[in-house]
Scaffold this active site. Sequence first.
Site, PDB file in Angstrom:
ATOM      1  CG  PHE A   1      -1.872  -1.274   1.292  1.00 45.00           C
ATOM      2  CD1 PHE A   1      -3.240  -1.085   0.540  1.00 45.00           C
ATOM      3  CD2 PHE A   1      -1.566  -2.439   1.866  1.00 45.00           C
ATOM      4  CE1 PHE A   1      -3.906  -1.841   0.456  1.00 45.00           C
ATOM      5  CE2 PHE A   1      -2.601  -3.650   1.673  1.00 45.00           C
ATOM      6  CZ  PHE A   1      -3.759  -3.331   1.075  1.00 45.00           C
ATOM      7  CB  SER A   2       4.536   1.828  -0.943  1.00 46.69           C
ATOM      8  OG  SER A   2       5.227   3.029  -0.966  1.00 46.69           O
ATOM      9  CG  ASN A   3       0.984   6.760   1.184  1.00 44.64           C
ATOM     10  OD1 ASN A   3       0.028   6.491   0.597  1.00 44.64           O
ATOM     11  ND2 ASN A   3       1.176   6.812   2.386  1.00 44.64           N
ATOM     12  CG  HIS A   4       8.457   5.766  -1.875  1.00 45.61           C
ATOM     13  ND1 HIS A   4       9.039   6.846  -2.157  1.00 45.61           N
ATOM     14  CD2 HIS A   4       9.102   4.842  -2.297  1.00 45.61           C
ATOM     15  CE1 HIS A   4      10.204   6.706  -2.727  1.00 45.61           C
ATOM     16  NE2 HIS A   4      10.275   5.491  -2.805  1.00 45.61           N
ATOM     17  CB  ILE A   5       4.902   2.192  -4.609  1.00 44.91           C
ATOM     18  CG1 ILE A   5       6.249   1.337  -3.936  1.00 44.91           C
ATOM     19  CG2 ILE A   5       4.298   1.778  -5.877  1.00 44.91           C
ATOM     20  CD1 ILE A   5       7.453   0.933  -4.790  1.00 44.91           C
TER      21      ILE A   5
END
Length: 304
Positions: free
Chosen positions: A73-77
């Site tokens: 669920f990475s915001n960074h990705i």
Amino acid sequence: MSKVVRFWENTAQTPIQIVEAPIFIELGLRVYIKRDDLIHAYISGNKWRKLKYNLIEAEKNGFQTLLTFGGAFSNHIAAVAAAGKALDFDTIGIIRGEELRPDSNPTLQFAAKCGMKLHFVGRTAYRDKETLAHFYGRDAFVISEGGSNQLAVPGVAEMVEEVKNQLGGKIDYFCTALGTGGTAAGILSVFENEVLVFPSLKISSEEAAQLILTHIPQPTGRLKVIEKYHFGGYGKMNDTLLDFIRDFETQTGIPLEQVYTAKMMYGLVELAKEGFFKSGTQMVVLHTGGLQGRSERLPPIKRK
Ligand SMILES: Cc1ncc(COP(=O)(O)O)c(C=O)c1O
């Protein structure tokens, strides 16, 4: 001017607003929130700050591909995928969890739609990032997990300078959520007073400090880690946290998400109730964004 610099310079300053939660008003606390969640539709919050000098560096050195790492669920990705699409970089995302697929959740679907090439790896393999980067992107510019590295620091520091200009007067505390430590490092690199850090994962104060101080050996401010409000660990939540988000949003009109910003705000409210701050204290809380990963159990965000 380079394409990347132009992209970053062409944004309006994000607003800073007072948090009108009754508990803060009752206790005589002036709590301001820096609304970096409003900075960009997809490269939101601290991701915008942490990626700026990474991408400038990548462009300056002629890289065509960005490679980075993240959880399901990475915001960074999501942010790297969006930045790559906007700025014509190819992007590679190495994702923790070999059981996942590009359509497993909205974050991964979004990244895939932006053109990010996703590789799903097991938890053990995921730990060896150097080998993975070499294997999947020999010629890529590698950005650490969460975008936290030394190049993240000056971008976050710019946000602090912006706040100082917007607010005037003494800021007693600066508060942020913590995941990989780059945001706290950036704040501590230029803020002179106390920095309160709220880890979203189960981690000791010493471990959190270590994460932060790998990026800046010489902090200007004092670090205090509030380690109690992780709600069972990274990505974990319960009804108390979700109820808190609903109440907070009704009271203030400020949207939060359950992984980072709500845990920080919950912790801050608890500290205030315990009498941690004296009346008249002025502080700034950073809204680090992340709303793309908001739980489906929460109502949709209303934008004015
Ligand atoms: C919304 C949000 N808040 C806070 C953080 C924590 O920031 P850092 O990883 O720099 O400690 C992250 C992770 O980047 C995030 O996505």
